[in-house]
Design a protein around this motif. Structure first.
Motif, PDB file in Angstrom:
ATOM      1  N   GLY A   1       0.814  -1.207   0.000  1.00 46.34           N
ATOM      2  CA  GLY A   1       0.000   0.000   0.000  1.00 46.34           C
ATOM      3  C   GLY A   1       0.848   1.257   0.000  1.00 46.34           C
ATOM      4  N   ILE A   2       1.941   1.233   0.781  1.00 40.73           N
ATOM      5  CA  ILE A   2       2.845   2.392   0.832  1.00 40.73           C
ATOM      6  C   ILE A   2       3.597   2.550  -0.483  1.00 40.73           C
ATOM      7  N   ILE A   3       4.076   1.444  -1.037  1.00 39.16           N
ATOM      8  CA  ILE A   3       4.808   1.491  -2.312  1.00 39.16           C
ATOM      9  C   ILE A   3       3.917   2.020  -3.428  1.00 39.16           C
ATOM     10  N   PHE A   4       2.677   1.567  -3.457  1.00 34.94           N
ATOM     11  CA  PHE A   4       1.769   1.951  -4.538  1.00 34.94           C
ATOM     12  C   PHE A   4       1.414   3.437  -4.500  1.00 34.94           C
ATOM     13  N   GLU A   5       1.564   4.075  -3.336  1.00 31.59           N
ATOM     14  CA  GLU A   5       1.285   5.509  -3.247  1.00 31.59           C
ATOM     15  C   GLU A   5       2.242   6.332  -4.104  1.00 31.59           C
ATOM     16  N   TYR A   6       3.415   5.773  -4.414  1.00 36.17           N
ATOM     17  CA  TYR A   6       4.415   6.495  -5.197  1.00 36.17           C
ATOM     18  C   TYR A   6       4.257   6.270  -6.698  1.00 36.17           C
ATOM     19  N   LEU A   7       3.326   5.428  -7.096  1.00 37.71           N
ATOM     20  CA  LEU A   7       3.135   5.121  -8.508  1.00 37.71           C
ATOM     21  C   LEU A   7       1.938   5.878  -9.065  1.00 37.71           C
ATOM     22  N   ALA A   8       2.085   6.364 -10.292  1.00 37.93           N
ATOM     23  CA  ALA A   8       0.951   6.987 -10.965  1.00 37.93           C
ATOM     24  C   ALA A   8      -0.111   5.928 -11.221  1.00 37.93           C
ATOM     25  N   PRO A   9      -1.391   6.298 -11.158  1.00 32.14           N
ATOM     26  CA  PRO A   9      -2.451   5.294 -11.308  1.00 32.14           C
ATOM     27  C   PRO A   9      -2.353   4.451 -12.565  1.00 32.14           C
TER      28      PRO A   9
ATOM     29  N   ILE B   1      -8.083  -2.999  -5.339  1.00 23.90           N
ATOM     30  CA  ILE B   1      -9.461  -2.577  -5.119  1.00 23.90           C
ATOM     31  C   ILE B   1      -9.562  -1.626  -3.928  1.00 23.90           C
ATOM     32  N   GLN B   2      -8.660  -1.786  -2.953  1.00 21.57           N
ATOM     33  CA  GLN B   2      -8.695  -0.960  -1.748  1.00 21.57           C
ATOM     34  C   GLN B   2      -7.703   0.203  -1.788  1.00 21.57           C
ATOM     35  N   GLN B   3      -6.897   0.282  -2.834  1.00 27.26           N
ATOM     36  CA  GLN B   3      -5.838   1.282  -2.887  1.00 27.26           C
ATOM     37  C   GLN B   3      -6.386   2.667  -3.245  1.00 27.26           C
ATOM     38  N   PRO B   4      -6.145   3.697  -2.407  1.00 26.37           N
ATOM     39  CA  PRO B   4      -6.545   5.065  -2.777  1.00 26.37           C
ATOM     40  C   PRO B   4      -5.774   5.527  -4.015  1.00 26.37           C
ATOM     41  N   LEU B   5      -6.448   6.215  -4.916  1.00 28.63           N
ATOM     42  CA  LEU B   5      -5.836   6.659  -6.162  1.00 28.63           C
ATOM     43  C   LEU B   5      -5.912   8.177  -6.278  1.00 28.63           C
TER      44      LEU B   5
END
Length: 645
Positions: free
Chosen positions: A17-25, A44-48
């Motif tokens: 979840g933390i890693i994905f925050e640094y990636l563009a959608p 599905i649960q990841q904020p974008l």
């Protein structure tokens, strides 16, 4: 020995979840959405967040708005809506995406940048999808493409409807071109009377704000939870800078009981703001109070003397209170002695020779203790610094008062005296933006300090301001050496903005080291020509030569060129076709090109209007195969041309 290896897929979901925050959608969704069930569940649960489209192509941004967002609308927490680099994109968003709040349960922050006024009014009128957001940024300020459409939109008419429509808002940033408005159906007081008390707003930032709006918002208790205030005060006329406003009714502490930080950029009226916030200072409520901007002195200036400022500062009993007054100053003819007297008084009071002098007043409290008592007014002139030696004192008489400002020149040969006036606080190696000027970093010895900084870890943008060369043989060697050092030591640098003459541009283009550095680092490059007659071809040659030094293709994504030559000397369809094609060939990953010409009546004529020439340029470029069908989008005004690739 057994070695324990951790594979990427073995990381816990929380770390993903933390890693994905640094990636563009689009990178995140295309890279992981069909990998396996576990990652599908995480996504599905990841904020974008829909990021700023500055580095996106037109096609990618539109794909975000009309394809990605509708599919993942319930996960969007931040939305950046902009037509600054994507014409008609936000209108497509309105046409294709539902704006009912039930579809946006996670949305918390929205930025609306450079959209047509009718589009903004549509978003605000049908704002159910915005009703629960906590942060809103609206930017339609000067030099943006659609700013002229907001000519009749004053700050009252923008701020009050927004606050009334968005009751859960905690942070509001507003930047519009606030022009004088003739009120037809209502007055500012009537508009303010329609405002509801906003119970949640904590941060308010308004660029180009009127004093009238500031007084209405604060003095009537409409914002009881406000903690941080950042405003740039409107100055509609240049001459207004020399007219101090009448003293206001002080803001009562009970109307702003939580206000802690105040940051004001002004063009007149220092005493006005000290008086307005005096009751908060007396109640020891303020933690930080900053004044910046520009002040012009006249014989009747009400600029606070040392005793008045010292009294205001010591009203508080707070141990954490910080004060900063950093102003550039000049004077009307006949008022030089007034400025000199006040500067001399502040230098004595602070014991700091750099606190007030040529062109600047910089007072910090409690760093400056005011331990030196100010001298009496009749003695100040004896020790005050004379800014123009040999000037007859008779020039300060009332008979010579003028509204024209005095331009104060720096004599480079008088380095011991004049250089010291420009000295500023020590360089900060963690800054994100840097402004370079000869007087700041070369003349006063800070050039050595700059060279000793091994790395500018967070520096992303450099701005180089125009300076008048000392003579026609002026050499820019020190400037370019300094610039090359900073660029080389800035791993995060992406943007360079230059306002200079053509001589500087040719010197820059001939510097191989700088060309190689810029080609591998820059994503945004802007060159504005000052004090020279220039054409698109002049700047295109400079830019092409500068970026030709690198063997690798440049990574530039946005190029902005601002010229000031009269269109009769250069502007034609043939000129546009030739030089725009050359720039497109030089920059293979370019996604946005802007040509701005200095507005004048000449561009209103059909012969030189870019609104007439742009379609001709497009047609000729297609026929000559310099561009491919479907390769670009473009828009135009009589004096500007925007192209997206």
């Amino acid at each position: 020995m057994n070695q324990h290896r951790t594979h990427f897929e073995n990381l816990p979901n929380e770390l993903f979840g933390i890693i994905f925050e640094y990636l563009a959608p689009h990178d995140l969704l295309h890279g992981f959405k069909k990998l396996n069930r576990r990652f599908q569940s995480i996504l599905i649960q990841q904020p974008l967040s829909l990021p700023n489209n500055r580095s996106m192509s037109y096609k990618l941004y539109c794909n975000y708005l009309i394809k990605i967002i509708p599919r993942y609308i319930s996960q969007i927490v931040y939305l950046h809506l902009s037509e600054r680099r994507a014409p008609h994109a936000v209108q497509q968003f309105i046409d294709n995406v539902p704006l009912d709040s039930q579809f946006w349960p996670a949305l918390k922050a929205v930025t609306i940048e450079d959209v047509p006024r009718d589009v903004f009014e549509t978003l605000l009128a049908d704002c159910s999808f915005l009703v629960n957001i906590q942060s809103l940024t609206l930017d339609s300020g000067f030099q943006l493409y659609h700013c002229d459409e907001y000519d009749e939109c004053d700050d009252f008419g923008a701020v009050i409807p927004i606050l009334n429509s968005l009751p859960k808002l905690r942070s509001l940033y507003l930047r519009i071109v606030n022009r004088p408005v003739i009120y037809v159906n209502s007055t500012p007081n009537e508009l303010a009377s329609r405002m509801d008390i906003h119970q949640h707003l904590q941060i308010l930032s308004i660029d180009d704000c009127s004093r009238e709006l500031l007084v209405e918002l604060l003095n009537n208790g409409y914002l009881p939870r406000l903690r941080q205030l950042h405003v740039s005060i409107t100055s509609h006329k240049h001459s207004d800078m020399s007219i101090d406003p009448p003293n206001p009714i002080p803001l009562k502490q009970v109307f702003a009981p939580e206000l802690r930080q105040v940051n004001i950029k002004l063009f007149t009226g220092v005493t006005w703001f000290l008086t307005f916030f005096e009751d908060l200072q007396r109640h020891s409520q303020l933690d930080c109070f900053k004044l910046s901007g520009h002040v012009r002195f006249t014989n009747n200036s009400s600029f606070p003397r040392v005793a008045a400022l010292q009294r205001w500062l010591t009203l508080t009993k707070s141990n954490i209170f910080q004060f900063r007054m950093k102003l550039s100053v000049d004077y009307n003819l006949g008022a030089q002695s007034v400025l000199e007297d006040i500067c001399a008084e502040y230098r004595r009071a602070t014991g700091d020779e750099y606190s007030a002098g040529y062109g600047n007043i910089d007072i910090r409290y409690p760093e400056m203790s005011f331990s030196y008592p100010p001298v009496k007014d009749d003695n100040i002139a004896d020790e005050s610094v004379v800014m123009n030696e040999g000037e007859d004192n008779s020039t300060s008489s009332d008979n010579n008062i003028s509204d024209e400002p005095v331009v104060m020149d720096v004599d480079e040969s008088n380095s011991t005296t004049s250089d010291e006036w420009f000295r500023d606080e020590p360089l900060d190696e963690n800054i994100k933006e840097m402004e370079l000027s000869e007087c700041d970093y070369v003349n006063n010895g800070l050039f050595k300090e700059l060279q000793e900084i091994p790395c500018w870890h967070r520096l992303q943008r450099i701005t180089i301001d125009y300076e008048v060369p000392m003579n026609e043989n002026y050499i820019f060697g020190k400037k370019l050496t300094r610039l090359a050092h900073v660029i080389q030591c800035s791993p995060q640098l992406r943007e360079l903005y230059i306002e200079q003459n053509l001589q500087y541009g040719h010197a820059l283009a001939s510097n191989t080291q700088l060309g190689i550095l810029l080609a591998c680092k820059l994503e945004v490059f802007c060159y504005t020509v000052s004090h020279d007659t220039s054409s698109l071809g002049d700047l295109a040659q400079i830019v092409d030569t500068l970026f030709s030094h690198s063997l690798s293709p440049p990574c530039l994504k946005e190029l902005i060129l601002k010229v000031n030559g009269h269109p009769s000397t250069w502007l034609s369809t043939k000129h546009l076709v030739r030089w725009i094609a050359k720039l497109f060939k030089r920059f293979p990953v370019l996604i946005h090109f802007t040509l701005n010409c200095q507005p004048s009546e000449a561009y209103e004529h059909n012969e030189y209007s870019l609104s007439k020439l742009a379609p001709k340029w497009f047609g000729v470029s297609l026929l000559s195969r310099r561009i491919r069908p479907g390769q670009i989008e473009y828009r135009h005004k009589p004096h500007s041309l925007d192209i997206w690739l």
